[in-house]
Design a protein around this motif. Sequence first.
Motif, mmCIF file in Angstrom:
data_model
loop_
_atom_site.group_PDB
_atom_site.id
_atom_site.type_symbol
_atom_site.label_atom_id
_atom_site.label_comp_id
_atom_site.label_asym_id
_atom_site.label_seq_id
_atom_site.Cartn_x
_atom_site.Cartn_y
_atom_site.Cartn_z
ATOM 1 N N LEU A 1 22.353 -46.755 -6.842
ATOM 2 C CA LEU A 1 22.579 -46.413 -5.057
ATOM 3 C C LEU A 1 22.418 -47.218 -4.754
ATOM 4 C CD1 LEU A 1 19.484 -43.102 -5.589
ATOM 5 C CD2 LEU A 1 22.325 -43.149 -5.550
ATOM 6 N N LEU A 2 21.097 -48.030 -3.927
ATOM 7 C CA LEU A 2 21.921 -49.365 -3.087
ATOM 8 C C LEU A 2 23.500 -50.086 -3.670
ATOM 9 C CD1 LEU A 2 18.164 -51.196 -4.031
ATOM 10 C CD2 LEU A 2 19.935 -50.106 -1.707
ATOM 11 N N ILE B 1 14.433 -39.077 -15.899
ATOM 12 C CA ILE B 1 12.962 -39.919 -15.401
ATOM 13 C C ILE B 1 12.553 -38.655 -15.707
ATOM 14 C CG2 ILE B 1 12.425 -40.238 -13.451
ATOM 15 C CD1 ILE B 1 14.595 -41.508 -12.784
ATOM 16 N N SER C 1 14.107 -45.326 -13.110
ATOM 17 C CA SER C 1 13.906 -44.997 -11.414
ATOM 18 C C SER C 1 14.740 -46.072 -11.028
ATOM 19 C CB SER C 1 12.838 -44.495 -11.070
ATOM 20 O OG SER C 1 13.083 -43.374 -11.335
ATOM 21 N N ASN D 1 25.998 -47.528 -2.035
ATOM 22 C CA ASN D 1 25.531 -47.899 -0.539
ATOM 23 C C ASN D 1 26.125 -49.403 0.311
ATOM 24 O OD1 ASN D 1 23.593 -44.939 0.840
ATOM 25 N ND2 ASN D 1 22.988 -45.581 -0.862
ATOM 26 N N SER E 1 27.232 -40.510 -4.651
ATOM 27 C CA SER E 1 25.441 -41.490 -4.851
ATOM 28 C C SER E 1 24.489 -40.469 -4.329
ATOM 29 C CB SER E 1 25.519 -42.637 -3.468
ATOM 30 O OG SER E 1 24.895 -42.087 -2.259
ATOM 31 N N GLY F 1 22.219 -38.675 -8.162
ATOM 32 C CA GLY F 1 20.256 -38.629 -7.481
ATOM 33 C C GLY F 1 20.403 -37.290 -7.997
ATOM 34 N N THR G 1 6.700 -50.308 -0.279
ATOM 35 C CA THR G 1 6.182 -49.174 -1.372
ATOM 36 C C THR G 1 6.601 -48.492 -2.061
ATOM 37 O OG1 THR G 1 4.842 -48.452 1.216
ATOM 38 C CG2 THR G 1 4.048 -48.264 -0.463
ATOM 39 N N LEU G 2 7.344 -47.733 -1.583
ATOM 40 C CA LEU G 2 8.049 -46.614 -3.074
ATOM 41 C C LEU G 2 9.138 -48.725 -4.081
ATOM 42 C CD1 LEU G 2 9.615 -44.125 -2.680
ATOM 43 C CD2 LEU G 2 10.901 -44.936 -4.169
ATOM 44 N N ASN H 1 6.333 -50.093 -5.608
ATOM 45 C CA ASN H 1 5.837 -49.439 -6.660
ATOM 46 C C ASN H 1 5.916 -49.099 -8.134
ATOM 47 O OD1 ASN H 1 2.809 -47.390 -7.401
ATOM 48 N ND2 ASN H 1 3.772 -46.129 -5.442
ATOM 49 N N ALA I 1 19.159 -33.840 -9.086
ATOM 50 C CA ALA I 1 18.110 -33.198 -10.309
ATOM 51 C C ALA I 1 18.810 -31.536 -10.186
ATOM 52 C CB ALA I 1 17.259 -33.255 -10.582
ATOM 53 N N LEU J 1 9.294 -47.346 1.973
ATOM 54 C CA LEU J 1 10.702 -47.999 0.994
ATOM 55 C C LEU J 1 10.121 -48.508 0.319
ATOM 56 C CD1 LEU J 1 13.265 -46.980 0.424
ATOM 57 C CD2 LEU J 1 14.303 -49.003 2.093
ATOM 58 N N PRO K 1 18.674 -38.996 -13.539
ATOM 59 C CA PRO K 1 17.463 -38.392 -12.282
ATOM 60 C C PRO K 1 16.750 -36.823 -13.672
ATOM 61 C CG PRO K 1 19.228 -38.118 -11.341
ATOM 62 C CD PRO K 1 19.518 -38.394 -12.535
ATOM 63 N N LEU L 1 17.708 -46.126 -10.907
ATOM 64 C CA LEU L 1 18.935 -45.807 -10.518
ATOM 65 C C LEU L 1 19.070 -45.668 -9.053
ATOM 66 C CD1 LEU L 1 19.915 -43.002 -10.457
ATOM 67 C CD2 LEU L 1 18.151 -41.441 -10.742
ATOM 68 N N LEU L 2 17.967 -46.201 -8.639
ATOM 69 C CA LEU L 2 17.595 -46.801 -7.499
ATOM 70 C C LEU L 2 19.149 -47.905 -7.130
ATOM 71 C CD1 LEU L 2 16.037 -45.423 -5.200
ATOM 72 C CD2 LEU L 2 14.532 -47.549 -5.480
#
Lengths: 303, 303, 328, 256, 256
Positions: A285-286, A259, A278, A289, A223, A227, A49-50, A53, A229, A47, A256, A281-282
């Motif tokens: 979502l966070l 993106i 992204s 959540n 949520s 996300g 790393t993503l 990144n 698509a 998670l 999405p 979007l993330l």
Amino acid sequence: MRTLQDSLAGAPTMPLKTGKAHGERRAGPLIFLIVLWLSLAVAVIFLLTLIVNLLLEGGSRFGMPLFTEYPSSSPDRAGARPAILGSIWVIATTALLTIPLGVAAALHLEEFADKKHWFNRIIELNVQNLAAVPSIVYGLLALAFLALIGVRDKNIVIGGALALSLLILPVIIIATREAIRAVPSEIRDGSLALGATKWQTTWRQVLPASVPGIATGSILALSRALGEAAPLLLLGALVFVSFDPNGLLSGFTTLPIQIFNWTGRPQEGFHELAAAASILLLGLLLLMNGLAIFIRNRYQKRW
Amino acid sequence: ALVLTACGGQPAAGGDSADGGVSGSVVADGSSTVAPLTEAAADFFRDEAPDVNVTVATSGTGGGFAKFCAEETDISNASRPIKDEEITLCEEAGIEYTEIVIANDGLSVVVNPENDFAKCLTVEQLNTIWGPEAEGTVTNWNQVDPSFPDLELALFGAGTDSGTFDYFTDAINGEEGAIRTDYSPSEDDNITVQGVAGDEGAIGFLGLSYVEENPDSMKAVEVDGGAGCVAPTAETVQDGTYSPLGRELFIYVNNASYAEKPQVKSFVDFYVESEAEVAEAALFIGLTEEQKTTAQDELATLG
Amino acid sequence: MLANTTASDTEATTTASTGGPTTPSGRPPRSSLAGRARPGEAVIKLVLRLAAAVAVLTTIGIVIALLVPAIGFFREVQVFDFLFGDRWAPRFADASFGVIPLVTATLWTTAIALLVAVPLGLGAAIFLSEYARPRVRNTLKPILELLAGIPTVVYGLFALQFIQTTVFREWLRLDTGAFSVLAAGLVMGVMIIPTVASISEDAMSAVPMSLRQGSFALGANRMQTSLRVVFPAALSGVMAAVVLGISRAVGETMIVAIAAGSQARIVTGPLEQGQTMTGFIANAALGDSRVGSLEYDTLYAVGLLLFLITLIVNFISIRLVRRFRQAY
Amino acid sequence: MRVENVDVYYGDFRAVTEVNLEFGLHEITALIGPSGCGKSTLLRSLNRMNDLIDGARVDGEILFHGENIYSKGVDPIEVRRRIGMVFQKPNPFPKSIYDNIAYGPRVTGMKVESMDDLVEESLTRAALWDEVKDKLKQSAIGLSGGQQQRLCIARAISVRPDVILMDEPCASLDPIATMRIEDLMQELREQYTIVIVTHNMQQAARVADRTAFFTAQVSEGTGARTGVLVEYGTTTQIFEDPNDQRTEDYISGRFG
Amino acid sequence: MRVENVDVYYGDFRAVTEVNLEFGLHEITALIGPSGCGKSTLLRSLNRMNDLIDGARVDGEILFHGENIYSKGVDPIEVRRRIGMVFQKPNPFPKSIYDNIAYGPRVTGMKVESMDDLVEESLTRAALWDEVKDKLKQSAIGLSGGQQQRLCIARAISVRPDVILMDEPCASLDPIATMRIEDLMQELREQYTIVIVTHNMQQAARVADRTAFFTAQVSEGTGARTGVLVEYGTTTQIFEDPNDQRTEDYISGRFG
Ligand SMILES: Nc1ncnc2c1ncn2[C@@H]1O[C@H](COP(=O)(O)OP(=O)(O)OP(=O)(O)O)[C@@H](O)[C@H]1O
Ligand SMILES: Nc1ncnc2c1ncn2[C@@H]1O[C@H](COP(=O)(O)OP(=O)(O)OP(=O)(O)O)[C@@H](O)[C@H]1O
Ligand SMILES: [Mg+2]
Ligand SMILES: [Mg+2]
Ligand SMILES: O=P([O-])([O-])[O-]
């Protein structure tokens, strides 16, 4: 009867302190614990790393233009404004379509349905099955439905909302049922024993008490829809939209999809934009959540 | 449902808005190759007429014509001329249209940057690689030319709905649609970019803009159409020496839309007027003087 | 709103008692116990029932939506050729409709995803259910569940650009092209971890405390208790989690569409590229298929196959879940 | 109120067999007996709360003011309004104290001149008014167990029932709260007919005018268990001079 | 085994205060007292089962063969092997009867010559062998409640403990099964030291050599409740000639 003194005499002594390492500290259990930790660690590292990144790639493009600008052929001018608004339109419509329907269906199944009746058993089985149907199949369904009623341009807000609604309806039904089930039967009994009807009991006692659970479940379901698509892809939502969507019949694109579209462009700048979108979007979502967890912890009653 | 059909999907019938500027929507669909051009035009056009909503979808040239002849779109983007059966389709639906050449493109054959042997390929060699007979048999570069190393071929290219596909198969294999099927076909050209970048033995075909934008991912090979090796560049495409893969890109305009919807007229006029900037922004090759005059003449006849 | 209506309905017909109750049992009743119509109540029940019926309608809708075009498809293509043909080239001039290549790719991505998700998911589940204190569990579980919430487009790009390109090709120097079922499967596996973990954890938490106490009281340590008592007792729930994971993996679209490749070929190794069933549908959706054309029908034939596979898988899962619910 | 030849079934299982009883007006009747002998089952069938359990069914007649509450055309909702119920575990609604009391009158559409007065009256009768009068708007969940149970009693009387059924109303309370509830029952008895299920024989002896002793009978043939009424009489008689051996055994603690 | 000055806490809540006790070797000691007075809590602290509860903590010393089981370096797992436990509700593992018995020896890595013999021996001692010898491979879940409880006892003795703790081992059993377990305890006492928690005073009187009476004390100042040991002595003395008024009240049923 022997005296206590008698009976204590001659106790054998075997030390509890064994020379060996202790139970939980022996190699086997320790390795096992490490393996368990690693399972979680792999997931969390993945998670991170993503996210890192994405931040590295899209951080520089994450700014006001992303929110205010329309798509453009030049990455420096492009933004995701219509996609953001499109996502909001689609998700809001989805929420309006699904939540009342899902809650009503759940109320029927939990409070009113005779669980042994074949009809209700079919519904029940169905809901469980629908929850596992791949999202793209819902896209196929919405596509066929719109074709059936003769809609030509399928890339409209209500079409997208329809596909996503069908997708999350079972999720909302299941979450609501769980919330309703958590309301203790004593509350129902208490109300009914006063001469309240079943519906009065449901409306005034059961529903208010399960609102936090329903809210949590709905937010999580929405949520997920946010996300998605794949089903929208089938409706042809992969478009360049240079205006703000403004109604149920308006053309739209969503984050999405935007993106996905940007990553398909040759220019590197668009790939960065995709990463920036992204991140957005993330983040959304966070937020959702987080809100769901907050509601769960704050309002859910411990009966 | 009826409402949806009646409204045809897009909001606001369009027309002159109160302040004198045009408003309404322009719907374009079709070639993914041409889409960036139309998008760039829409992007620039927004500065002129902010109230016009331009959507650009990418169903591929063939898909675009299908919608165009079903009267779903105002403009169809095309990376090849309209086919006979498509003409019939439009005639049957009573759709009249105008073809406008909007830019030039060099359909490029690309290989992995590591590939140092395939600098120039003849049309025959390309046919050896891509012909329908090659399916399952020609799988190695050394089958193309014995001087080439023993390296497995990996093939990427446009999907069957695209004009690029039609054009390439016609030019190389002599018949539209004739091609081996064991390659990776995609409507999303970026898949080709990634595919070629990721495989030393890869070969693919796509629009020149992708090559210019991704010099690290792939390189274009020179093509020998009988008159020696020619690299795809603005000059070779414009002067026709990049043969047989130099091509023109088109937009098809629905005559009725052009006449009846002021927003379509002003958009198309603007598009042709600013084709040079548009082509530059979208990384294509602009029109020659002659081509531009023709285009303007065509529009003039529409009034 | 609705409740108000019912309440006033009731009001109109109620004979409210006035004084304290004084009637001896012999005397006639003050007011009849007779039933009365509650139309509001009936309407509401009907509405709720209809809402529930939408679920059934959806299924019927799916079946019809998939079946009608699929029947069109099978008029042109033999069922046998579809199910057992090994060449998938539906949109080319020289068309053939053997779905086996799509199925092999789906099998590979699913198998790889499960190889990731099952051990890691179970590990996480055992940790959360048997080792973590409530506070740790309450922090870790939402974090884990975030993995299920990440948009699959984002996953797809991560699989393609980071896992396949950077990790596999640059760092590990694997002999692989731009796409692979391995990269797609791995990432999909991570996406499924929360699904497997969360349901298995539920199953393990449902194992009565008394079994754990029984085990500890005999001198077993936590590992032994987890593996030899809790895990076997929760087995059917764990199986259900795995089965649900399978259906998620089979149905996942964007990750495989982006990272597994788009060439429909029989996949024989994890480093190869391949097109899955969902990948095909998504890829075909990028183009355009006219309603009624064979291309359009092909989409639905594959969709139907996909639907049937997940349906069967899910039925198995429901049965398993029912077993573990019954156990206690 | 009279129970005539009543059998209660859960599906195929007969939980209670052939019960005949008459509850005296303005009396407290206690139902006692070992666990699982069907006391709660019988009690719930007195105001048709059993209707809500899937498969539950009542044979025989339960007459309320001469009318069989199970006869066709009888509205179970009206039955429940007229025959109130208090449960083992206090079950206040997660609302304010005021709304807890006002709930019944509101949902039954009772015509009340002043809800405030009704709330006060009900709480006063339930001997709770003084303790809560300053915090009527606070949540009922915040009350102590004993207060909650009295609130539930106040709630039950707010809709002006004739009969109040209580299923082990003190089982989850401490001795002091229990005493308060027992006192309250004595007061309520002036106006209501009360039926109480209890496990606590001292309690039955203290509060009840009449006592019915139930036990679970195992059928010789099938091994099926079912609840039967062993003996019914004044509390004094049941406790001091039982007619049945089983009653005596139970009372003296030799069994159960 | 000796309990010295033991306090048991759950977080800040002190469930048991200042207990001093000595359990006689090869004797049965009963712990009795009203609900919530900390009997189970104390029992669980005797083999460190409380370690498994978050926030549970033991002050004071519990000496087993002179060694404090809470001292550093003591392996709680070894403690639990040496001090077995039987619970209120029979809790057989959902495995075969054989595997239920073999579980303990396997997980503790006990060296056994023949597992079959050990299983037979344990079941025989628990007076269950004859009933199950033909269905060792069947699931233990299929046994009756009483058989399950004896299986749990067999399981406890399979790891050869010195002490067996039993928390209301007969609470969920019928009288006949209860009798069998009581007989079994009498037999086991020859070889094991047994501590039993029971609510049933008759049972304590029947089986125990010594009895400890606990009660819950409410602190005047804070209102906090905590369990205290009131009296400890031979069962005969406790039941026939209690020193403390509270014991007498409890025994005679006047309170609790
Ligand atoms: N909802 C139900 N469905 C099926 N059987 C039930 C149900 N409720 C109770 N029973 C059964 O009916 C019998 C009588 O139960 P009931 O609760 O009336 O006993 P009770 O005398 O009130 O016992 P207790 O003193 O423990 O409350 C029992 O065997 C019980 O298992
Ligand atoms: N896990 C726990 N966490 C917090 N408090 C606990 C826990 N277990 C028990 N308690 C509290 O400790 C006190 C003593 O409980 P315990 O179970 O030892 O009583 P007991 O004498 O065994 O009662 P019973 O006879 O009902 O079994 C009680 O107030 C109880 O609420
Ligand atoms: Mg009861
Ligand atoms: Mg206890
Ligand atoms: O998208 P095309 O330009 O290849 O049709």
